[in-house]
Design a protein around this motif. Structure first.
Motif, PDB file in Angstrom:
ATOM      1  N   ARG A 118       1.029  -1.151   0.225  1.00  0.00           N
ATOM      2  CA  ARG A 118      -0.016   0.111  -0.030  1.00  0.00           C
ATOM      3  C   ARG A 118       0.701   1.134  -0.055  1.00  0.00           C
ATOM      4  O   ARG A 118       1.973   1.227   0.657  1.00  0.00           O
ATOM      5  CB  ARG A 118      -0.984   0.047   1.180  1.00  0.00           C
ATOM      6  CG  ARG A 118      -1.915  -1.083   1.286  1.00  0.00           C
ATOM      7  CD  ARG A 118      -2.965  -1.204   0.376  1.00  0.00           C
ATOM      8  NE  ARG A 118      -3.998  -2.256   0.309  1.00  0.00           N
ATOM      9  CZ  ARG A 118      -3.750  -3.336  -0.118  1.00  0.00           C
ATOM     10  NH1 ARG A 118      -2.646  -3.460  -0.885  1.00  0.00           N
ATOM     11  NH2 ARG A 118      -4.728  -4.379   0.020  1.00  0.00           N
ATOM     12  N   PRO A 119       0.663   2.401  -0.699  1.00  0.00           N
ATOM     13  CA  PRO A 119       1.295   3.396  -0.771  1.00  0.00           C
ATOM     14  C   PRO A 119       1.418   4.173   0.624  1.00  0.00           C
ATOM     15  O   PRO A 119       0.465   4.072   1.541  1.00  0.00           O
ATOM     16  CB  PRO A 119       0.485   4.395  -1.709  1.00  0.00           C
ATOM     17  CG  PRO A 119      -0.419   3.598  -2.559  1.00  0.00           C
ATOM     18  CD  PRO A 119      -0.770   2.318  -1.487  1.00  0.00           C
ATOM     19  N   ASP A 120       2.643   4.729   0.908  1.00  0.00           N
ATOM     20  CA  ASP A 120       3.091   5.310   2.135  1.00  0.00           C
ATOM     21  C   ASP A 120       3.964   6.434   1.886  1.00  0.00           C
ATOM     22  O   ASP A 120       5.298   6.443   2.140  1.00  0.00           O
ATOM     23  CB  ASP A 120       3.522   4.265   3.096  1.00  0.00           C
ATOM     24  CG  ASP A 120       3.727   5.030   4.519  1.00  0.00           C
ATOM     25  OD1 ASP A 120       3.088   5.975   4.804  1.00  0.00           O
ATOM     26  OD2 ASP A 120       4.638   4.533   5.278  1.00  0.00           O
ATOM     27  N   GLY A 121       3.612   7.523   1.514  1.00  0.00           N
ATOM     28  CA  GLY A 121       4.422   8.759   1.116  1.00  0.00           C
ATOM     29  C   GLY A 121       5.249   8.436   0.006  1.00  0.00           C
ATOM     30  O   GLY A 121       4.831   8.170  -1.107  1.00  0.00           O
ATOM     31  N   ALA A 122       6.563   8.350   0.095  1.00  0.00           N
ATOM     32  CA  ALA A 122       7.711   8.271  -0.918  1.00  0.00           C
ATOM     33  C   ALA A 122       7.852   6.806  -0.881  1.00  0.00           C
ATOM     34  O   ALA A 122       9.181   6.224  -1.365  1.00  0.00           O
ATOM     35  CB  ALA A 122       8.791   9.015  -0.266  1.00  0.00           C
ATOM     36  N   GLY A 123       7.117   6.040  -0.314  1.00  0.00           N
ATOM     37  CA  GLY A 123       7.421   4.540  -0.319  1.00  0.00           C
ATOM     38  C   GLY A 123       6.138   3.571  -0.130  1.00  0.00           C
ATOM     39  O   GLY A 123       5.221   4.076  -0.581  1.00  0.00           O
TER      40      GLY A 123
END
Length: 874
Positions: A480-485
């Motif tokens: 799942r997306p999380d900011g820059a990662g």
């Protein structure tokens, strides 16, 4: 045909031994009472006869005084057995005490601890399948070859038939004077043996386990040559390729290309080929190939290639020859101590063979073929019933089950993952350290892990190895997306129909790619994060190197699929595999799967193009409604014909496309196959059947070998029994191994009741080789009516079927019925095979996997059948 020989009374050779309490029969490893130190084998072999004779001497160290010893022998008629200690000879009685080939020697006096020479005179039957010493008639001539792995050396000579016992072997063979004899080592001398026989004496071997001993007898064609010196090996190596009479021209390709493949291995390992010479020999009966030191054996189709051999056959040559030659280091130079660690042989040869195959001829698609096989192994590894790569083997009837997709494909892909994680050079340093450390010896998993850790300088790699080698299952990484990662979490992948288990975690190298930048983390717990360092589309499982799947939410799948058609082949294949897996686990929707298939239909690589369409076609097992069946054909047409038409008109004649780029040729062939077999395009099937008829009628240019297998299948199914009869007659007359294999495979794809009846008759046709008859029986279950017919045959006459299957293949018999999809079918399969496991010599694992596959299909149909019907039935 082979019969498993039960324990029988042995010939009494001397006065009875003093009675003693019987020891428990060792059904796995032998007791440590004795250890062989050298063998001398002398055999009398005339392949035209039904039996052969032998005299075996085994130099042995006895660890403690004893009046009896266990060793191995299967079906041997031992007429004399003795033990010699210095100048004293003690008579012995030999008795086979278990059908797996465990035997006992009872001595007429006590053997002291120390050196003893065991001596045996005996005779035994030739086998007809590829086990032990087997024979076959090819044309008007008789030939004999050996196949000893895993435990069939005991069919040919009394022995301590375990991989950990490595000794020199000195072999001499009496054979008909007109015939050639080859063995592991160079021939030193030959002379007259009388009675029209010649004795051939071979040099003592390097230390070998029994299963790597090999020889062959017959009027062979031999193409001699040498492997030139190179930067690693400073002198030329004697190198020959060998086949049955009349095949010399088809050996030219192997004669030219084998040394090239060998040199690529020598460069990687940094050490010369470790034996005195290298012969590669073909056998029409051999199933696959075998890495015998100095005398590697292959099925005819793997070694005998025409000048216009199709890419699939050339790829098979490269992959398998590279696999077997990798074994000369990993398996022959260094051998596992026991069958528990056979994965050290096969996983590494799978990895190294595919690596070198890709270097040898990159355009053949070896790299993507390896990954496709690894993805298929993940399906097996996701079942409720399974085994880890490394599983403790305690009984002989477990050994055959260790030669499966976990050992080969899962193990090979795990090594790809570890190599990418460590870096290619660090991984190679570990491999070289291991081979030097255990040179001409034996090693186990702990030794291998230690070698890679020390050689690479990264002890942290050991937990990664252990987590994948010692437990079953496939990790699925939720992303799942999380900011820059990304936020990432792992659990065991569980498709619908597979029971929940206790939580599992692995030490997973999780890598992604953005542009040219790879970002990695080692996920050791249930969850973690991955910081992405590149720009653009973030692609999980960078380079398709990981042994794991991933799960995205619907928005994540949409984003990834938007760019999937331009991804490198392995990454696109990972997208297709993980999307289907997400659907089979109950997460992604069937419309999302269909959309993914439409997107990837534009991919340039055939495996990426057709992986999802092939998975979608599998829902036909459910028993679709007429509307959904029509919808499936329509969708298959959409996924294949537009792309096929964009490649230009389909021409089936030889060399129709000239110097076309090989990848495009392979894509066209794959699309034709899918359109003909899944879309069932009528015009294309007519074209294929007509070409098959013309080719069979004598038009040598009517059908390119790359289309021949498919065309013959279509002709069998659409033209029926009359064509089958013509095809059978052509097989019997042909000396072309590839044509015979393709034709027999087509005969096994019978689809109507009359065709199936005719195919079953061919199973008993003595004009075919034993392996070809078995291939018909193995191939028939690919079609529903054929599956039912073979099941009925086995229900009526199980023993007759079993007699025709080499012992190594018997445990796999239940897998033929994994294509069923019904609770009643699962019950019937269990009722047939469960009582037969002892007679099969194993198969409990394979039966469990078959039942699990059937029940998974039932569960997926119950959970997703309505959704599939709604999409396809529109």
């Amino acid at each position: 045909m082979k019969t498993l020989l039960l324990a029988s009374a042995a010939l009494m050779l001397a006065a009875p031994a003093v009675a003693q309490a019987p020891a428990a029969i060792p059904l796995g490893q032998l007791p440590d009472a004795a250890r062989p130190t050298a063998y001398r084998l002398h055999l009398n072999v005339d392949p035209a006869q039904e039996r052969f004779g032998g005299h075996t001497e085994i130099d042995t160290t006895i660890t403690r005084p004893t009046r009896s010893l266990f060793l191995h022998g299967n079906g041997l008629n031992v007429t004399r057995a003795t033990a010699r200690i210095g100048t004293r000879t003690i008579a012995a009685r030999y008795t086979q005490v278990d059908p797996s080939g465990v035997a006992r020697l009872d001595f007429d006096g006590e053997l002291p601890a120390g050196a003893v020479m065991l001596s045996f005179d005996y005779d035994a039957p030739f086998m007809t399948g590829s086990e032990g010493l087997y024979r076959a008639r090819v044309g008007d001539e008789w030939y004999a070859w050996t196949q000893f792995e895993p435990i069939d050396a005991r069919r040919v000579f009394p022995s301590f038939d375990e991989p950990g016992f490595k000794t020199p072997f000195t072999v001499s063979i009496n054979a008909p004077t007109a015939q050639k004899v080859v063995a592991n080592t160079p021939e030193l001398a030959h002379g007259t043996a009388g009675g029209g026989m010649t004795v051939h004496k071979f040099a003592p071997s390097k230390p070998l386990p029994t299963y790597l001993v090999a020889f062959a007898i017959g009027p062979f064609d031999v193409v001699p040559g040498s492997a030139p010196a190179n930067a690693v090996r400073k002198t030329a190596l004697p190198y020959s390729v060998i086949a049955t009479k009349g095949q010399a021209d088809r050996l030219r390709f192997a004669a030219e290309q084998g040394p090239r493949i060998l040199a690529l291995h020598e460069d990687y390992f940094g050490s010369p080929y470790p034996f005195e010479k290298l012969d590669q020999i073909a056998s029409p009966v051999m199933g696959g190939a075998m890495e015998n030191a100095g005398l590697v054996t292959y099925n005819d189709t793997l070694l005998l290639l025409d000048k216009d051999a199709p890419a699939s056959q050339r790829r098979g040559f490269g992959m398998v020859v590279a696999h077997e030659l990798a074994h000369q280091w990993f398996g022959d130079l260094v051998t596992p101590k026991w069958w528990t660690d056979i994965w050290l042989n096969e996983s590494f040869a799978e990895w190294a063979g595919n690596r070198v195959g890709e270097l040898w001829q990159p355009g053949l698609g070896t790299d993507v073929a390896q990954f496709a096989e690894a993805l298929s192994a993940m399906d097996t590894d996701s079942q409720s019933v399974g085994r880890p790569i490394r599983e403790e083997i305690t009984r002989n009837d477990q050994i055959a089950s260790a030669f499966d997709s976990m050992t080969y494909q899962k193990g090979g892909q795990m090594l790809v993952m570890v190599e990418h994680y460590l870096g290619a050079e660090r991984f190679r340093r570990g491999v070289r350290y291991h081979l030097n450390r255990f040179r001409y010896g034996s090693a186990d998993a702990n030794g291998f892990f230690e070698s890679i850790a020390k050689g690479s300088g990264d002890p942290g790699i050991v937990p990664v190895f252990r987590s994948f080698v010692e437990q079953t299952g496939v990790p699925v990484i939720s992303i799942r997306p999380d900011g820059a990662g990304w936020r990432i979490a792992q659990q065991r992948y569980r498709p619908i129909g597979v029971a929940a288990r206790a939580a599992q975690t692995w030490n997973v190298p999780v890598c992604a790619r953005q542009g040219e930048v790879r970002s990695c983390t080692l996920l050791t717990g249930a969850s973690g994060t991955l910081t992405l360092k590149g720009a653009g589309l973030a692609v999980p499982n960078a380079d398709g190197a990981g042994y794991w799947r991933y799960s995205l939410d619907d928005a994540g799948w949409q984003t990834l699929l938007d760019g999937a058609a331009t991804l490198p082949a392995r990454e696109a294949m990972a997208v297709a595999d993980s999307l289907w897996a997400d659907f089979a686990a109950g997460h992604a929707s069937f419309p999302r799967v269909v959309a993914g298939a439409r997107t990837l239909a534009a991919h340039r690589e055939r495996s990426a193009t057709l992986l999802l369409p092939a998975a979608i076609a599998s829902v036909e097992r459910f028993g679709l409604s007429p509307a959904a069946e029509t919808g499936l054909r329509r969708l298959a047409t959409d996924l294949s014909l537009p792309r096929l038409q964009a490649l230009g008109p389909v021409r089936l004649t030889r060399a129709a496309y000239g110097n076309e780029e090989l990848g495009q040729t392979l894509l066209r062939q794959s699309l034709v196959n899918y359109a003909a077999t899944v879309a069932k395009d009528a015009a294309l099937r007519r074209q294929l059947a007509a070409a098959a008829q013309a080719s069979l009628g004598g038009d040598a240019n009517a059908l390119d070998p790359g289309y021949r297998a498919l065309a013959l299948i279509v002709a069998v199914q659409d033209l029926g029994v009359p064509f089958m009869d013509r095809l059978r007659d052509a097989v019997v007359k042909s000396d072309d191994p590839l044509f015979r294999e393709q034709a027999v495979g087509a005969l096994a794809r019978a689809a109507t009741p009359a065709e199936v009846t005719r195919a079953l008759a061919l199973w008993r046709d003595d004009a075919l080789q034993s392996s070809e008859r078995l291939d018909i029986l193995r191939g028939l279950p690919a079609e529903p009516l054929g599956r039912d017919a073979v099941f009925d045959l086995m229900t009526r006459d199980f023993d007759a079927v079993l007699k025709g299957v080499p012992a190594f293949g018997r445990p796999r018999l239940p897998l033929a019925f994994a294509g069923y999809c019904g609770a009643d079918k699962a019950a019937a399969v269990e009722a047939l095979f469960r009582p037969k496991l002892a007679a099969m010599g194993g198969g409990a694992l394979e039966l469990g996997q078959t039942l699990d596959a059937i029940r998974q299909c039932v569960a997926l149909k119950a959970a997703k059948g309505a959704e599939i019907e709604a999409v396809l039935g529109r």
